[in-house]
Structure formats: structure tokens, C-alpha cells
Design an enzyme around this catalytic site. Structure first.
Site, PDB file in Angstrom:
ATOM      1  N   GLU A  34      -0.094  10.450 -15.476  1.00  0.00           N
ATOM      2  CA  GLU A  34      -0.323  11.811 -15.950  1.00  0.00           C
ATOM      3  C   GLU A  34       1.011  12.510 -16.217  1.00  0.00           C
ATOM      4  O   GLU A  34       1.941  12.393 -15.410  1.00  0.00           O
ATOM      5  CB  GLU A  34      -1.080  12.576 -14.847  1.00  0.00           C
ATOM      6  CG  GLU A  34      -1.414  14.006 -15.165  1.00  0.00           C
ATOM      7  CD  GLU A  34      -2.008  14.730 -13.958  1.00  0.00           C
ATOM      8  OE1 GLU A  34      -1.512  14.515 -12.827  1.00  0.00           O
ATOM      9  OE2 GLU A  34      -2.952  15.505 -14.143  1.00  0.00           O
ATOM     10  N   HIS A  36       3.946  14.939 -16.110  1.00  0.00           N
ATOM     11  CA  HIS A  36       4.425  15.782 -15.012  1.00  0.00           C
ATOM     12  C   HIS A  36       5.549  16.693 -15.489  1.00  0.00           C
ATOM     13  O   HIS A  36       6.581  16.839 -14.812  1.00  0.00           O
ATOM     14  CB  HIS A  36       4.862  14.920 -13.826  1.00  0.00           C
ATOM     15  CG  HIS A  36       3.751  14.662 -12.844  1.00  0.00           C
ATOM     16  ND1 HIS A  36       2.679  13.865 -13.130  1.00  0.00           N
ATOM     17  CD2 HIS A  36       3.525  15.132 -11.590  1.00  0.00           C
ATOM     18  CE1 HIS A  36       1.847  13.838 -12.089  1.00  0.00           C
ATOM     19  NE2 HIS A  36       2.337  14.610 -11.144  1.00  0.00           N
ATOM     20  N   ASP A  45       2.669  10.703  -9.354  1.00  0.00           N
ATOM     21  CA  ASP A  45       1.622  10.651  -8.313  1.00  0.00           C
ATOM     22  C   ASP A  45       1.494   9.246  -7.716  1.00  0.00           C
ATOM     23  O   ASP A  45       1.272   9.085  -6.513  1.00  0.00           O
ATOM     24  CB  ASP A  45       0.258  11.066  -8.885  1.00  0.00           C
ATOM     25  CG  ASP A  45       0.206  12.553  -9.202  1.00  0.00           C
ATOM     26  OD1 ASP A  45       1.138  13.286  -8.819  1.00  0.00           O
ATOM     27  OD2 ASP A  45      -0.779  12.975  -9.840  1.00  0.00           O
ATOM     28  N   HIS A 120      -3.398  12.603  -6.111  1.00  0.00           N
ATOM     29  CA  HIS A 120      -3.736  13.239  -7.395  1.00  0.00           C
ATOM     30  C   HIS A 120      -5.029  14.019  -7.172  1.00  0.00           C
ATOM     31  O   HIS A 120      -6.079  13.428  -6.885  1.00  0.00           O
ATOM     32  CB  HIS A 120      -3.909  12.137  -8.455  1.00  0.00           C
ATOM     33  CG  HIS A 120      -4.423  12.599  -9.779  1.00  0.00           C
ATOM     34  ND1 HIS A 120      -3.737  13.478 -10.584  1.00  0.00           N
ATOM     35  CD2 HIS A 120      -5.568  12.295 -10.455  1.00  0.00           C
ATOM     36  CE1 HIS A 120      -4.436  13.666 -11.710  1.00  0.00           C
ATOM     37  NE2 HIS A 120      -5.544  12.969 -11.637  1.00  0.00           N
ATOM     38  N   GLU A 122      -7.296  15.530  -8.823  1.00  0.00           N
ATOM     39  CA  GLU A 122      -8.540  15.308  -9.570  1.00  0.00           C
ATOM     40  C   GLU A 122      -9.338  14.093  -9.083  1.00  0.00           C
ATOM     41  O   GLU A 122     -10.504  13.940  -9.445  1.00  0.00           O
ATOM     42  CB  GLU A 122      -8.230  15.161 -11.069  1.00  0.00           C
ATOM     43  CG  GLU A 122      -7.903  16.466 -11.772  1.00  0.00           C
ATOM     44  CD  GLU A 122      -6.409  16.779 -11.801  1.00  0.00           C
ATOM     45  OE1 GLU A 122      -5.673  16.332 -10.895  1.00  0.00           O
ATOM     46  OE2 GLU A 122      -5.968  17.475 -12.737  1.00  0.00           O
ATOM     47  N   HIS A 173       1.427  21.756  -9.769  1.00  0.00           N
ATOM     48  CA  HIS A 173       1.588  20.513 -10.532  1.00  0.00           C
ATOM     49  C   HIS A 173       2.916  20.496 -11.310  1.00  0.00           C
ATOM     50  O   HIS A 173       3.189  21.401 -12.093  1.00  0.00           O
ATOM     51  CB  HIS A 173       0.430  20.331 -11.508  1.00  0.00           C
ATOM     52  CG  HIS A 173       0.568  19.106 -12.362  1.00  0.00           C
ATOM     53  ND1 HIS A 173       0.304  17.842 -11.885  1.00  0.00           N
ATOM     54  CD2 HIS A 173       0.997  18.940 -13.623  1.00  0.00           C
ATOM     55  CE1 HIS A 173       0.549  16.965 -12.835  1.00  0.00           C
ATOM     56  NE2 HIS A 173       0.973  17.598 -13.897  1.00  0.00           N
ATOM     57  N   GLU A 178       6.600  19.009  -6.239  1.00  0.00           N
ATOM     58  CA  GLU A 178       6.726  17.641  -6.756  1.00  0.00           C
ATOM     59  C   GLU A 178       8.145  17.345  -7.250  1.00  0.00           C
ATOM     60  O   GLU A 178       8.659  16.243  -7.048  1.00  0.00           O
ATOM     61  CB  GLU A 178       5.696  17.379  -7.855  1.00  0.00           C
ATOM     62  CG  GLU A 178       4.292  17.199  -7.301  1.00  0.00           C
ATOM     63  CD  GLU A 178       3.281  16.780  -8.344  1.00  0.00           C
ATOM     64  OE1 GLU A 178       2.550  15.807  -8.093  1.00  0.00           O
ATOM     65  OE2 GLU A 178       3.197  17.427  -9.408  1.00  0.00           O
TER      66      GLU A 178
HETATM   67 ZN   LIG Z   1       1.386  15.101  -9.347  1.00  0.00          ZN
END
Ligand SMILES: [Zn+2]
Length: 254
Positions: A34, A36, A45, A120, A122, A173, A178
Site C-alpha cells: 500500500e 505510504h 506495513d 494494516h 483494514e 497513516h 510510521e
Molecule cells: Zn502503514
């Protein structure tokens, strides 16, 4: 036969067989592929899931399985959404099946203690569903579902991380936490000079379909990445490893 690593991908089948006989359990890390934001790689992630699992496994009788590199659909309000190049999503149905198939294999091998650890957001619920379906068939196997690797973070740590206020984990996010973690763990993968503070036009408490551009950020970073530091990364990383390790030890005491 002494084992030199807990990372199953680097072990021989005989070593794994011996560990299972000795009562070892197994952690299945799951991340995502994904975007970032402009500063972090798309595997952030997955990298974190693998390394949190290895860190948390240190004082436990747990092996760490190969990481699932893909995760459930990136959503605008928690991952930037599905419009960015590189973001490669699984459907909920596929993710449930992947978890189900892998845990079935763990059951076949004879593992009785399993941790599914996601980094993650989701992936929530889908990994629970896959685990639930396997648990119904193998009630003798205990499955711990960690939809997050940590719970509440002490106030003094939160104050250091977010001196200007905490926007919520979904909005973090590709932002301060992160980027800080990656600066601490993998500075070679971070383009901090490209890090941005960003914000969508709106951030409502609900979602809509088709995805609404008002809910997107242009950069893919949902909040403030410029505030990331190595020191913040070390602080939160050590806390996450501590919490995840303690939780696993609580459910699966040695
Ligand atoms: Zn992440």
C-alpha cells in the site's frame, strides 16, 4: 539440533518438526502492499509486521512464519485509498481464504498455538473471520487474533509523539508514527526530504462509495509526517514490542 533463528522461512523442515514436537507456536505476520506517502516504501506495513513479530517472539516459544505481503483494500480515510500506483489490494473474500488456507496448514503440521498479527488496519475482521472458520474445525488449536500489535499507549509516550494533539491511529497513516518507526528501523528506505504534512479537505466519521475526492490527500500521507524523528520511532517501537510480547506471553505462557 539447536535452532539459530525463529524465522521459519530460514529453517529446515527437520528443525521445524523438532520445534513443533517441543511445543512451539507460530506467529503469522500480515501487512499490506500500500502506498505510504512520498517518504516511505509500499511494503512499510509488511516490514513492520515481520519485525514486530520477530521482536515479540524473542522471549516466547514462537516461530515466525513468512509474512503475508498483501492486505485488504486501502481505504481513503485510513490508507489513502486505491488510486495510487503500487497499492495492490486483496478483496475481503480472498484475504479470508488466504488466512484460512495458511492456518489449515499450521493445523496439519501440528501447531497448537497460533498468533495472527496485523500491522494494516483494514485487515481487521477479515483475519478474524479466517481464523474463526479454522478454529471451528480445530478447536484444539488456540488462535490469538492481533488486529493491532498494541493497545493504549501511555500518556507520557503519546505526549512525546504528538505534542500538538493526536489525530487518531487511522489518520496516522504514512504520518508521524510510521515515518518515525521507519527512520529508526530502516533509515535507508526513508526519503525524509520528501515527507509532507497533509490533510484531506474533509475527514468525516463515515465513508462513502464511490470514494469521494474530498476525503483523499494528494500525497497519500493522511497527517503530519514532517514531525517524525528517530527518537520518536525508538520510543514507540520499543513500546509496541513490549506490549505485543507481553500479550503473546500472557495467552501462551512458556
Ligand atoms: Zn502503514
Amino acid at each position: 539440533m539447536d535452532i539459530t533463528t525463529k524465522e521459519m522461512a530460514q529453517m529446515t523442515w527437520q528443525e521445524i518438526e523438532q520445534c513443533i514436537k517441543e511445543g512451539y507456536g507460530i506467529i503469522l505476520p500480515i501487512g499490506s502492499t500500500e502506498q505510504h506517502g512520498p517518504a516511505l516504501p509500499i511494503s512499510t506495513d509488511a516490514i513492520c509486521a515481520r519485525e514486530v513479530s520477530l521482536g515479540a517472539a524473542e522471549n516466547t516459544k514462537m516461530l515466525v512464519a513468512p509474512t503475508i505481503q498483501y492486505g485488504y483494500r486501502s481505504r481513503p480515510l485510513s490508507g489513502g485509498g486505491a488510486t495510487f500506483p503500487g497499492t495492490t489490494n486483496l478483496s475481503g473474500h480472498t484475504l479470508i481464504c488466504v488466512i484460512e488456507d495458511i492456518l489449515e496448514e499450521f493445523a496439519r503440521m501440528g501447531f497448537k498455538k497460533v498468533v495472527v498479527l496485523s500491522m494494516h488496519m483494514e485487515n481487521q475482521n477479515f483475519i478474524y473471520e479466517g481464523s474463526y472458520l479454522v478454529s471451528r474445525r480445530h478447536p484444539d488449536m488456540k488462535i490469538m487474533v492481533m488486529e493491532s500489535a498494541f493497545g493504549d499507549i501511555q500518556e507520557n509516550i503519546m505526549d512525546v509523539l504528538f505534542p500538538d494533539g493526536f489525530p487518531g491511529w487511522a489518520r496516522e497513516h504514512a504520518a508521524c508514527m510510521e515515518v518515525s518507526i521507519m527512520l529508526y528501523r530502516h533509515p535507508e528506505l526513508v526519503h525524509f526530504d520528501r515527507a509532507v504534512n497533509d490533510n484531506s479537505e474533509e475527514y468525516p466519521f463515515y465513508d462513502v462509495l464511490p470514494p469521494d475526492p474530498r476525503f483523499f490527500t494528494k500525497s497519500g500521507t493522511l497527517w503530519h509526517a514532517r514531525e517524525a524523528t528517530i527518537e520518536k520511532g525508538k520510543l514507540i517501537w520499543e513500546e509496541i514490542i513490549k506490549q505485543a510480547g507481553a500479550a503473546i506471553n500472557k495467552e501462551f505462557p512458556i
